[in-house]
Design a protein around this motif. Structure first.
Motif, PDB file in Angstrom:
ATOM      1  N   PRO A   1       0.828  -1.218   0.000  1.00 48.80           N
ATOM      2  CA  PRO A   1       0.000   0.000   0.000  1.00 48.80           C
ATOM      3  C   PRO A   1       0.860   1.265   0.000  1.00 48.80           C
ATOM      4  O   PRO A   1       1.876   1.334   0.693  1.00 48.80           O
ATOM      5  N   ASN A   2       0.447   2.238  -0.794  1.00 47.32           N
ATOM      6  CA  ASN A   2       1.165   3.520  -0.915  1.00 47.32           C
ATOM      7  C   ASN A   2       2.632   3.291  -1.320  1.00 47.32           C
ATOM      8  O   ASN A   2       3.549   3.906  -0.767  1.00 47.32           O
ATOM      9  N   TYR A   3       2.830   2.405  -2.270  1.00 45.50           N
ATOM     10  CA  TYR A   3       4.178   2.060  -2.710  1.00 45.50           C
ATOM     11  C   TYR A   3       4.962   3.290  -3.144  1.00 45.50           C
ATOM     12  O   TYR A   3       4.470   4.133  -3.896  1.00 45.50           O
ATOM     13  N   ASP A   4       6.196   3.383  -2.650  1.00 42.65           N
ATOM     14  CA  ASP A   4       7.100   4.484  -2.981  1.00 42.65           C
ATOM     15  C   ASP A   4       8.418   3.872  -3.452  1.00 42.65           C
ATOM     16  O   ASP A   4       9.097   3.178  -2.688  1.00 42.65           O
ATOM     17  N   PRO A   5       8.799   4.078  -4.703  1.00 44.61           N
ATOM     18  CA  PRO A   5      10.033   3.464  -5.217  1.00 44.61           C
ATOM     19  C   PRO A   5      11.291   3.911  -4.483  1.00 44.61           C
ATOM     20  O   PRO A   5      12.341   3.272  -4.592  1.00 44.61           O
ATOM     21  N   ASN A   6      11.201   4.999  -3.742  1.00 40.14           N
ATOM     22  CA  ASN A   6      12.371   5.508  -3.016  1.00 40.14           C
ATOM     23  C   ASN A   6      12.539   4.868  -1.642  1.00 40.14           C
ATOM     24  O   ASN A   6      13.535   5.119  -0.948  1.00 40.14           O
ATOM     25  N   VAL A   7      11.563   4.061  -1.229  1.00 34.57           N
ATOM     26  CA  VAL A   7      11.612   3.413   0.086  1.00 34.57           C
ATOM     27  C   VAL A   7      12.284   2.052  -0.035  1.00 34.57           C
ATOM     28  O   VAL A   7      12.009   1.293  -0.970  1.00 34.57           O
ATOM     29  N   ASP A   8      13.172   1.743   0.894  1.00 42.27           N
ATOM     30  CA  ASP A   8      13.826   0.440   0.930  1.00 42.27           C
ATOM     31  C   ASP A   8      12.962  -0.494   1.780  1.00 42.27           C
ATOM     32  O   ASP A   8      13.090  -0.556   3.003  1.00 42.27           O
ATOM     33  N   TYR A   9      12.079  -1.250   1.124  1.00 47.07           N
ATOM     34  CA  TYR A   9      11.148  -2.111   1.850  1.00 47.07           C
ATOM     35  C   TYR A   9      11.830  -3.358   2.421  1.00 47.07           C
ATOM     36  O   TYR A   9      11.246  -4.048   3.244  1.00 47.07           O
ATOM     37  N   GLY A  10      13.033  -3.624   1.982  1.00 45.21           N
ATOM     38  CA  GLY A  10      13.732  -4.799   2.481  1.00 45.21           C
ATOM     39  C   GLY A  10      14.639  -4.538   3.668  1.00 45.21           C
ATOM     40  O   GLY A  10      15.228  -5.472   4.212  1.00 45.21           O
ATOM     41  N   LYS A  11      14.734  -3.274   4.098  1.00 46.29           N
ATOM     42  CA  LYS A  11      15.703  -2.955   5.149  1.00 46.29           C
ATOM     43  C   LYS A  11      15.355  -3.588   6.489  1.00 46.29           C
ATOM     44  O   LYS A  11      16.240  -3.811   7.323  1.00 46.29           O
ATOM     45  N   ASN A  12      14.082  -3.858   6.725  1.00 44.36           N
ATOM     46  CA  ASN A  12      13.675  -4.465   7.993  1.00 44.36           C
ATOM     47  C   ASN A  12      13.442  -5.965   7.884  1.00 44.36           C
ATOM     48  O   ASN A  12      12.891  -6.574   8.800  1.00 44.36           O
ATOM     49  N   ILE A  13      13.826  -6.556   6.754  1.00 45.79           N
ATOM     50  CA  ILE A  13      13.697  -8.008   6.575  1.00 45.79           C
ATOM     51  C   ILE A  13      15.083  -8.624   6.767  1.00 45.79           C
ATOM     52  O   ILE A  13      15.976  -8.455   5.941  1.00 45.79           O
ATOM     53  N   PHE A  14      15.271  -9.330   7.866  1.00 41.55           N
ATOM     54  CA  PHE A  14      16.546  -9.948   8.203  1.00 41.55           C
ATOM     55  C   PHE A  14      16.550 -11.389   7.684  1.00 41.55           C
ATOM     56  O   PHE A  14      15.688 -12.186   8.052  1.00 41.55           O
ATOM     57  N   VAL A  15      17.513 -11.714   6.842  1.00 38.15           N
ATOM     58  CA  VAL A  15      17.538 -13.009   6.157  1.00 38.15           C
ATOM     59  C   VAL A  15      18.669 -13.877   6.691  1.00 38.15           C
ATOM     60  O   VAL A  15      19.811 -13.421   6.842  1.00 38.15           O
ATOM     61  N   GLU A  16      18.338 -15.141   6.986  1.00 36.01           N
ATOM     62  CA  GLU A  16      19.322 -16.155   7.367  1.00 36.01           C
ATOM     63  C   GLU A  16      19.206 -17.310   6.382  1.00 36.01           C
ATOM     64  O   GLU A  16      18.099 -17.664   5.959  1.00 36.01           O
ATOM     65  N   HIS A  17      20.356 -17.904   6.029  1.00 37.33           N
ATOM     66  CA  HIS A  17      20.343 -19.081   5.153  1.00 37.33           C
ATOM     67  C   HIS A  17      20.939 -20.249   5.916  1.00 37.33           C
ATOM     68  O   HIS A  17      22.120 -20.227   6.292  1.00 37.33           O
ATOM     69  N   ILE A  18      20.137 -21.265   6.201  1.00 40.10           N
ATOM     70  CA  ILE A  18      20.533 -22.403   7.039  1.00 40.10           C
ATOM     71  C   ILE A  18      20.116 -23.697   6.347  1.00 40.10           C
ATOM     72  O   ILE A  18      19.018 -23.776   5.791  1.00 40.10           O
ATOM     73  N   ILE A  19      20.975 -24.724   6.416  1.00 43.97           N
ATOM     74  CA  ILE A  19      20.642 -25.975   5.720  1.00 43.97           C
ATOM     75  C   ILE A  19      20.588 -27.173   6.666  1.00 43.97           C
ATOM     76  O   ILE A  19      20.108 -28.233   6.271  1.00 43.97           O
TER      77      ILE A  19
END
Length: 321
Positions: free
Chosen positions: A148-166
């Protein structure tokens, strides 16, 4: 607290009860009609009128239906899925303080449901644990346009913390050791594990050990979800079943199933929908048609066994009615 009865009652009635030493609304509501009549010599009809005036003033009006009460309660107990039609079936989204599982065969959009939930909860932090492929950053950049209210200047991934574990032990260590430090520094709304089955399929010869590790992991997830007021979404694979009419069941068996509060089954259907009925679409189109998928509530403590149909578009999951 000063009395405001003079603002509520007709002047003559107010004068009568004041002379009788009745100065508060509480006294009028607590005293019986006979007790007030004895003190004031007012008629029964007048006393009932006084009680009615005071009761209407002191009791807040309520037009809430049970459905609205449940809806308002769910606002604070669930996090959005990122799809309004799925939110409707789940009465708000994924429940906080519990584990929600999505299982289904390949190509039903399980990972995209996870990405969409992460993006729509981006103002609060999200922990996304990948156990199979690398995190699909390209797909995230496509789906983020539906925020909602998408803004191309906003970093929407900055609060998504990614871990890769196998491996299973690494996953358990991540949840028990590293996650608490992260959760203490950020206000999380959601933990996503995609998928929960993969680490436990690396070595499946010792079923007792696997069951113990699954129980330990799920208890840690439940404790975190309740302590930090967040939801846990686990994506699961399927396994063949000769006793099931649909010939598939979620992986990991009863040891895992007993720890899941809400189980959602996503599957393909034979139905297609015309692309002209949808504003956005992706490469799944065949002869101007999009294949329809279905999300079914298999079990949940607070939900009916309902279902909703959806399609996968270039901007994520979109429900259809």
């Amino acid at each position: 607290m000063m009395s405001h009865l003079h603002l509520i009652l007709p002047p003559k009635l107010y004068e009568n009860i004041e002379r009788a030493g009745i100065n508060t609304a509480k006294q009028i509501l607590v005293l019986s009609v006979w007790e007030i009549k004895k003190k004031t010599n007012l008629s029964t009809q007048d006393i009932k009128l006084i009680k009615s005036y005071v009761a209407n003033e002191m009791s807040p009006s309520s037009i809430l239906t049970s459905k609205r009460i449940l809806h308002e309660r769910n606002i604070n107990t669930k996090v959005t899925t990122g799809c309004s039609e799925i939110n409707s079936v789940l009465e708000g989204g994924y429940r906080i303080g519990t584990i929600t599982e999505i299982f289904g065969e390949s190509g039903t959009g399980k990972t995209q449901l996870g990405i969409q939930a992460a993006l729509h909860n981006w103002p609060k932090s999200v922990l996304y644990i990948c156990t199979e492929d690398l995190f699909p950053i390209k797909r995230l950049n496509e789906i983020k346009r539906c925020v909602p209210n998408y803004d191309p200047n906003v970093d929407y991934g900055k609060n998504i913390f990614v871990e890769h574990i196998i491996e299973a032990r690494d996953l358990l260590s991540c949840i028990q050791v590293r996650s608490p430090k992260l959760l203490s520094q950020h206000r999380f709304s959601l933990i996503i594990i995609d998928s929960i089955a993969a680490p436990f399929r690396v070595d499946n010869s010792n079923y007792v050990q696997r069951a113990e590790e699954l129980r330990e992991l799920s208890m840690a997830l439940i404790n975190f979800s309740q302590q930090y007021k967040l939801a846990v979404l686990c994506i699961n694979q399927v396994t063949a079943s000769f006793n099931n009419s649909d010939n598939m069941l979620p992986s990991l068996g009863l040891a895992w199933s007993n720890m899941v509060s809400t189980r959602l089954w996503v599957r393909k259907t034979m139905k297609t929908i015309d692309v002209n009925k949808i504003k956005a679409f992706e490469s799944e189109i065949c002869n101007d048609k999009i294949l329809v998928k279905e999300l079914i509530v298999t079990f949940a403590p607070d939900l009916a066994n309902d279902k909703v149909q959806y399609v996968i578009t270039d901007r994520g999951i979109k429900g259809i009615t």
